[in-house]
Each structure stands twice: as C-alpha cells, then as structure tokens.
Design a protein around this motif. Structure first.
Motif, PDB file in Angstrom:
ATOM      1  N   VAL A  10       0.852  -1.200   0.000  1.00  0.00           N
ATOM      2  CA  VAL A  10       0.000   0.000   0.000  1.00  0.00           C
ATOM      3  C   VAL A  10       0.882   1.241   0.000  1.00  0.00           C
ATOM      4  O   VAL A  10       1.585   1.520   0.974  1.00  0.00           O
ATOM      5  N   ASP A  11       0.879   1.981  -1.088  1.00  0.00           N
ATOM      6  CA  ASP A  11       1.602   3.253  -1.163  1.00  0.00           C
ATOM      7  C   ASP A  11       0.983   4.098  -2.278  1.00  0.00           C
ATOM      8  O   ASP A  11       1.402   4.040  -3.434  1.00  0.00           O
ATOM      9  N   SER A  12      -0.020   4.889  -1.938  1.00  0.00           N
ATOM     10  CA  SER A  12      -0.727   5.701  -2.931  1.00  0.00           C
ATOM     11  C   SER A  12       0.190   6.723  -3.580  1.00  0.00           C
ATOM     12  O   SER A  12      -0.012   7.119  -4.727  1.00  0.00           O
ATOM     13  N   GLU A  13       1.209   7.145  -2.869  1.00  0.00           N
ATOM     14  CA  GLU A  13       2.159   8.125  -3.393  1.00  0.00           C
ATOM     15  C   GLU A  13       2.863   7.579  -4.641  1.00  0.00           C
ATOM     16  O   GLU A  13       3.221   8.333  -5.542  1.00  0.00           O
ATOM     17  N   ASN A  14       3.046   6.248  -4.672  1.00  0.00           N
ATOM     18  CA  ASN A  14       3.731   5.621  -5.801  1.00  0.00           C
ATOM     19  C   ASN A  14       2.823   4.673  -6.581  1.00  0.00           C
ATOM     20  O   ASN A  14       3.297   3.820  -7.344  1.00  0.00           O
ATOM     21  N   GLY A  15       1.508   4.822  -6.387  1.00  0.00           N
ATOM     22  CA  GLY A  15       0.536   4.074  -7.176  1.00  0.00           C
ATOM     23  C   GLY A  15       0.523   2.584  -6.908  1.00  0.00           C
ATOM     24  O   GLY A  15       0.212   1.800  -7.817  1.00  0.00           O
ATOM     25  N   LEU A  16       0.839   2.187  -5.694  1.00  0.00           N
ATOM     26  CA  LEU A  16       0.895   0.763  -5.354  1.00  0.00           C
ATOM     27  C   LEU A  16      -0.275   0.381  -4.456  1.00  0.00           C
ATOM     28  O   LEU A  16      -0.515   1.014  -3.416  1.00  0.00           O
ATOM     29  N   TYR A  17      -0.992  -0.662  -4.865  1.00  0.00           N
ATOM     30  CA  TYR A  17      -2.087  -1.172  -4.044  1.00  0.00           C
ATOM     31  C   TYR A  17      -2.431  -2.578  -4.524  1.00  0.00           C
ATOM     32  O   TYR A  17      -3.099  -2.757  -5.549  1.00  0.00           O
ATOM     33  N   GLY A  18      -1.934  -3.563  -3.812  1.00  0.00           N
ATOM     34  CA  GLY A  18      -2.223  -4.936  -4.195  1.00  0.00           C
ATOM     35  C   GLY A  18      -1.107  -5.877  -3.795  1.00  0.00           C
ATOM     36  O   GLY A  18      -0.051  -5.467  -3.287  1.00  0.00           O
ATOM     37  N   LYS A  19      -1.337  -7.163  -4.043  1.00  0.00           N
ATOM     38  CA  LYS A  19      -0.353  -8.179  -3.678  1.00  0.00           C
ATOM     39  C   LYS A  19       0.806  -8.148  -4.670  1.00  0.00           C
ATOM     40  O   LYS A  19       0.603  -8.221  -5.878  1.00  0.00           O
ATOM     41  N   MET A  20       2.010  -8.026  -4.148  1.00  0.00           N
ATOM     42  CA  MET A  20       3.194  -8.000  -5.006  1.00  0.00           C
ATOM     43  C   MET A  20       4.437  -8.311  -4.198  1.00  0.00           C
ATOM     44  O   MET A  20       4.409  -8.354  -2.963  1.00  0.00           O
ATOM     45  N   ASP A  21       5.539  -8.520  -4.903  1.00  0.00           N
ATOM     46  CA  ASP A  21       6.825  -8.829  -4.292  1.00  0.00           C
ATOM     47  C   ASP A  21       7.733  -7.607  -4.349  1.00  0.00           C
ATOM     48  O   ASP A  21       7.590  -6.746  -5.217  1.00  0.00           O
ATOM     49  N   ILE A  22       8.690  -7.569  -3.417  1.00  0.00           N
ATOM     50  CA  ILE A  22       9.676  -6.492  -3.390  1.00  0.00           C
ATOM     51  C   ILE A  22      11.052  -7.123  -3.237  1.00  0.00           C
ATOM     52  O   ILE A  22      11.312  -7.845  -2.263  1.00  0.00           O
ATOM     53  N   LEU A  23      11.941  -6.850  -4.196  1.00  0.00           N
ATOM     54  CA  LEU A  23      13.307  -7.372  -4.160  1.00  0.00           C
ATOM     55  C   LEU A  23      14.232  -6.281  -3.626  1.00  0.00           C
ATOM     56  O   LEU A  23      14.203  -5.143  -4.107  1.00  0.00           O
ATOM     57  N   ILE A  24      15.034  -6.637  -2.637  1.00  0.00           N
ATOM     58  CA  ILE A  24      15.909  -5.670  -1.969  1.00  0.00           C
ATOM     59  C   ILE A  24      17.356  -6.155  -2.035  1.00  0.00           C
ATOM     60  O   ILE A  24      17.668  -7.301  -1.683  1.00  0.00           O
ATOM     61  N   LYS A  25      18.228  -5.276  -2.520  1.00  0.00           N
ATOM     62  CA  LYS A  25      19.644  -5.596  -2.656  1.00  0.00           C
ATOM     63  C   LYS A  25      20.476  -4.434  -2.146  1.00  0.00           C
ATOM     64  O   LYS A  25      20.244  -3.283  -2.530  1.00  0.00           O
ATOM     65  N   ASN A  26      21.432  -4.739  -1.269  1.00  0.00           N
ATOM     66  CA  ASN A  26      22.294  -3.699  -0.678  1.00  0.00           C
ATOM     67  C   ASN A  26      21.468  -2.571  -0.062  1.00  0.00           C
ATOM     68  O   ASN A  26      21.818  -1.389  -0.161  1.00  0.00           O
ATOM     69  N   GLY A  27      20.347  -2.962   0.539  1.00  0.00           N
ATOM     70  CA  GLY A  27      19.497  -1.991   1.225  1.00  0.00           C
ATOM     71  C   GLY A  27      18.529  -1.249   0.329  1.00  0.00           C
ATOM     72  O   GLY A  27      17.666  -0.520   0.814  1.00  0.00           O
ATOM     73  N   GLU A  28      18.643  -1.441  -0.965  1.00  0.00           N
ATOM     74  CA  GLU A  28      17.860  -0.669  -1.929  1.00  0.00           C
ATOM     75  C   GLU A  28      16.772  -1.519  -2.573  1.00  0.00           C
ATOM     76  O   GLU A  28      16.968  -2.711  -2.828  1.00  0.00           O
ATOM     77  N   ILE A  29      15.637  -0.897  -2.836  1.00  0.00           N
ATOM     78  CA  ILE A  29      14.570  -1.566  -3.584  1.00  0.00           C
ATOM     79  C   ILE A  29      14.968  -1.618  -5.054  1.00  0.00           C
ATOM     80  O   ILE A  29      15.145  -0.579  -5.692  1.00  0.00           O
ATOM     81  N   VAL A  30      15.130  -2.833  -5.585  1.00  0.00           N
ATOM     82  CA  VAL A  30      15.578  -2.958  -6.981  1.00  0.00           C
ATOM     83  C   VAL A  30      14.470  -3.439  -7.913  1.00  0.00           C
ATOM     84  O   VAL A  30      14.564  -3.283  -9.128  1.00  0.00           O
ATOM     85  N   GLU A  31      13.408  -4.010  -7.331  1.00  0.00           N
ATOM     86  CA  GLU A  31      12.300  -4.448  -8.185  1.00  0.00           C
ATOM     87  C   GLU A  31      11.025  -4.564  -7.357  1.00  0.00           C
ATOM     88  O   GLU A  31      11.055  -5.006  -6.204  1.00  0.00           O
ATOM     89  N   ILE A  32       9.911  -4.166  -7.958  1.00  0.00           N
ATOM     90  CA  ILE A  32       8.592  -4.314  -7.351  1.00  0.00           C
ATOM     91  C   ILE A  32       7.672  -4.894  -8.414  1.00  0.00           C
ATOM     92  O   ILE A  32       7.610  -4.380  -9.533  1.00  0.00           O
ATOM     93  N   GLY A  33       6.971  -5.966  -8.074  1.00  0.00           N
ATOM     94  CA  GLY A  33       6.070  -6.529  -9.073  1.00  0.00           C
ATOM     95  C   GLY A  33       5.468  -7.839  -8.616  1.00  0.00           C
ATOM     96  O   GLY A  33       5.809  -8.371  -7.550  1.00  0.00           O
ATOM     97  N   GLU A  34       4.548  -8.348  -9.415  1.00  0.00           N
ATOM     98  CA  GLU A  34       3.905  -9.616  -9.089  1.00  0.00           C
ATOM     99  C   GLU A  34       4.799 -10.780  -9.500  1.00  0.00           C
ATOM    100  O   GLU A  34       5.358 -10.791 -10.592  1.00  0.00           O
ATOM    101  N   ASN A  35       4.918 -11.740  -8.585  1.00  0.00           N
ATOM    102  CA  ASN A  35       5.652 -12.981  -8.862  1.00  0.00           C
ATOM    103  C   ASN A  35       7.020 -12.728  -9.488  1.00  0.00           C
ATOM    104  O   ASN A  35       7.320 -13.181 -10.590  1.00  0.00           O
ATOM    105  N   ILE A  36       7.836 -11.975  -8.777  1.00  0.00           N
ATOM    106  CA  ILE A  36       9.194 -11.710  -9.259  1.00  0.00           C
ATOM    107  C   ILE A  36       9.947 -13.040  -9.385  1.00  0.00           C
ATOM    108  O   ILE A  36       9.983 -13.844  -8.456  1.00  0.00           O
ATOM    109  N   SER A  37      10.502 -13.269 -10.572  1.00  0.00           N
ATOM    110  CA  SER A  37      11.283 -14.496 -10.777  1.00  0.00           C
ATOM    111  C   SER A  37      12.646 -14.339 -10.113  1.00  0.00           C
ATOM    112  O   SER A  37      13.274 -13.276 -10.194  1.00  0.00           O
ATOM    113  N   ILE A  38      13.080 -15.396  -9.449  1.00  0.00           N
ATOM    114  CA  ILE A  38      14.311 -15.326  -8.669  1.00  0.00           C
ATOM    115  C   ILE A  38      15.354 -16.281  -9.254  1.00  0.00           C
ATOM    116  O   ILE A  38      15.180 -17.500  -9.240  1.00  0.00           O
ATOM    117  N   ASN A  39      16.428 -15.706  -9.766  1.00  0.00           N
ATOM    118  CA  ASN A  39      17.564 -16.502 -10.212  1.00  0.00           C
ATOM    119  C   ASN A  39      18.529 -16.690  -9.043  1.00  0.00           C
ATOM    120  O   ASN A  39      18.589 -15.858  -8.129  1.00  0.00           O
TER     121      ASN A  39
END
Length: 432
Positions: A10-39
C-alpha cells in the motif's frame, strides 16, 4: 539480497495497491512486481508475507526520548527499540531534554547515538527558544545545518507572541515548520485533567478547551500573517480542529496531528481506572463530544498525521497522587494497534489513508525521503492487520510502562520493520 513475497503493498504516493513482491539488494529496492522471478535462489533469502500488509515506513513525528538527561525514563536506545517494535522506521524527538536541544552540540549527540545503534532513524526537533525559556530565539540556523527538521518548545509553550512572530519569520529561510504545543499556561495552571463533568465528580482541577484553542488561534494568525509554516501538535478539541480546517480553506500552511489516546479514550477513563496516573496526559483526555469530533476530522481528511506523543516515565514518577504525577503516556508500542482497531476496523479510514497518516504526510511535513519506489532505500512497516493481541506493558521495549491500554485487546500487530534495507524487527524480536 532478499525478497519480500506475497505482501499486500500500500503506497498511494507511488501508485501501489495490491499483492506484489519487493526485491531488496544492498538496502535498496531494486524491483517491485507480481511474482518476481528469482535466479540463484540459494543466494536470496525469501520472506513470505502472505496475509501481511506492507506500508512505506511509518514515522512518529512526536516522541520524547529523554536522553540526554533523564535516562532513567528512557534512553535513545530503548526508545528506538520501542519504535521499531511498534512498527516505526523513524522518530522525531522533541527538544525538552536536559540539556535542552537548543544547539548544535546536542543535535549532533542525538544523531550520533542513533547512527551507532542502527535501529530506527532519528529526525531531531530543535527548540524555538534558548533553554525553552521563551525569552530569546535558539540557534535555529546552526541546528538546521546539523540536521533538525522542525522547531518546537513542546512542553513549554512560547507565551510571548512577538517572539513567536519572530520565530515564524526566521524559519521561513529553512522551510521547516514550527510545531506548536498549544497551551495558555495561565488558563491551564494547576489543572490535571479535562474540565467538565468528571473533573467536578472526581474533585480534580480541570483544564478547559479554551487553554488549547486560544493558542491554536494565535499561532494560526501569526503563521498566516508571516506566510510561514505551522504544525499543531496533539490537537484534542473540536474547536482546535475546526480552526485548522478553516485556516486550511483560507490557504494557511498549517498541518495538524492527533494522538491515539485522544481518538480512543475520554476523560471518563480517569474514573474507570480509579485515578490511575497513566491516564494523565497533556492535553488531557477530553469528553466524548471532542473525542468523536477528532474521529470525524480524521475521516474527513482534515487531520494530517497520527503521532504518539510518546512520553515515558518511571514507576516512581507516576506512583504518586494524581495532582503530582507528571503528564504523559508511553504510546509508541500501542499506536499501530489502536489505529487499526479504532479507525481501520471501524471504517473511519482505509489502508491508503492509514499510509498517509503514519508515513506519507509526516515525511512531507518534515521533508524526509521515503516511499516504496525502485531506487529508494527500503524503509518499510509490515503489519499483520488481522492479528489479535493483548497489550502487556511488562513486555514493552520502552522503559516507560505508563500506559492506560494495558490488557486491552487490539487488532493490528507490527510484524516486520525494515530500516535502510536492514530487518531490525521481526515478529516482536529486535534484530538491529
């Protein structure tokens, strides 16, 4: 590197509302989306957040951490542990420490302590006047260069209107707000609870609504005249919020906060809890009419922020007659539960509004970077909205166990707190 999977973001400021994944690397958000594929899945930690809600990190813009000077009540360490346990990624401590935070040395000390701890972030508030004595302006420019985000004489309102006018003029160059503890101390003198039916019944001296409303009106007038920035702290009356609403309609740059205890309890609580000094707070718990008005102003969007006014005290300080006890409630570890129970579950607000009140608006007012956005450092408050829990003050991380909510059943338990990519709290355990 790790991924937060299946959370409801939930983040209306960034247009986010719904089920999704968040990938974090070195403290930073690098990807936001549904069913992020993980290598290379073996190298990536996966946290399943099914049933949890992911918010941009909550900021409590009104706390008292007591250090330096009253480490028996709270330290920066215990206060920040309480903050992350309560779901907050950052706090703004008021300057009424000992010594007062009215100069660069104290600001630097507070920031350095927090930096070493690596828990919640600290955004210091500097004093308006030297020593909070209301006689001459503090070194606001020097403190701004060190990192203050606002000025306030919280706990000791500036009664000198000319000095307040000068403060409004001076802070314009830094574009920071003056946070008003709105109280006419001549009217509230010796008062210990709301003036009304229960103060008469209980034989306690009351504090009338006018003590707050006169100063709210004065500060709005001065802010408007100087075209400056004003934030009203812990508004507790219908009249105060009505004046803020009218000022906003006129275009005055004014914002306002309310506390969980003011939208949850009334002055009847002093009788219900048999004169417990844990119900003694300033401004006092008001009557039902004011409490209900606060809820309506939250619903209508007039209230900008929910802040706790976290004010820890020792058992010795509070274990005295009501007249002599200090004002204050230890509130940072119960705030999210009260917001969910009293506002979200009762349809006063929705999830987007909850994010605004606890994260988006405090950041805007204090000019703090954040939000769930690719490229940003991960500062996230993850809440189990439907989890029931019982308040147990003896499990607080804060040194202050002065709460009127002990043994109350609440919904909404903070599950994980992430600060700059570091998971500092998970399921009640401090990891930072």
């Amino acid at each position: 590197m790790y991924v937060l999977k299946n959370g409801f973001v939930v983040d209306s400021e960034n247009g986010l509302y719904g089920k999704m994944d968040i990938l974090i690397k070195n403290g930073e958000i690098v990807e936001i989306g549904e069913n992020i594929s993980i290598n290379n899945a073996k190298e990536i930690k996966i946290y399943d957040l099914s049933g949890k809600t992911v918010f941009p990190g909550f900021i409590d813009m009104h706390v008292h951490l007591r250090e330096p000077g009253r480490e028996d009540k709270e330290t920066i360490e215990t206060g920040l542990k309480a903050a992350v346990a309560g779901g907050f990624v950052g706090v703004a401590p008021m300057p009424n420490t000992n010594p007062i935070c009215d100069n660069k040395v104290v600001v630097d000390y507070i920031l350095n302590q927090a930096k070493e701890l690596k828990l919640a972030e600290i955004y210091p508030i500097g004093a308006i006047t030297k020593g909070e004595k209301g006689e001459e302006l503090a070194k606001i420019g020097e403190m701004f260069e060190s990192g203050i985000v606002a000025v306030s004489d919280d706990g000791h309102p500036v009664t000198n209107s000319m000095l307040t006018r000068r403060a409004f003029q001076y802070i314009k160059q830094f574009d920071i707000p003056l946070i008003s503890h709105s109280e006419d101390v001549y009217i509230s003198k010796d008062g210990v609870m709301n003036e009304g039916e229960y103060s008469i019944k209980l034989g306690l001296k009351g504090i009338p609504n006018s003590a707050e409303e006169i100063m709210v009106d004065r500060d709005i007038i001065l802010c408007e005249a100087e075209n400056s920035r004003l934030h009203i702290a812990h508004a507790s009356t219908n009249g105060s919020l009505r004046m803020v609403k009218e000022a906003k309609l006129r275009g005055v740059n004014v914002t306002v906060e309310v506390t969980p205890h003011h939208f949850t309890l009334t002055d009847e609580e002093v009788e219900k809890q048999d004169y417990s000094t844990d119900t003694k707070v300033n401004p006092p718990l008001r009557n039902k009419k004011d409490r209900d008005a606060i809820i309506e102003y939250i619903r209508d969007g007039i209230v900008d922020v929910i802040a706790t006014d976290h004010a820890p005290h020792t058992k010795v300080d509070k274990n005295v007659e009501y007249d002599f006890a200090p004002f204050g409630i230890s509130g940072i570890e119960t705030a999210v539960g009260l917001v969910v129970t009293e506002l979200l579950k009762k349809d006063v607000i929705d999830l987007n509004r909850m994010a605004e009140l606890l994260s988006i608006n405090p950041r805007k007012i204090l000019k703090i970077k954040g939000g769930i956005k690719k490229g940003n450092l991960a500062k996230l408050s993850i809440i189990d909205i439907d989890k029931k829990w019982i308040v147990n003050k003896n499990e607080f991380y804060s040194k202050g166990i002065n709460t009127p909510f002990n043994e109350m059943e609440l919904y909404g338990k903070p599950y994980m707190t992430i600060v700059n990519g570091n998971i500092v709290m998970k399921n009640g355990e401090i990891l930072g």
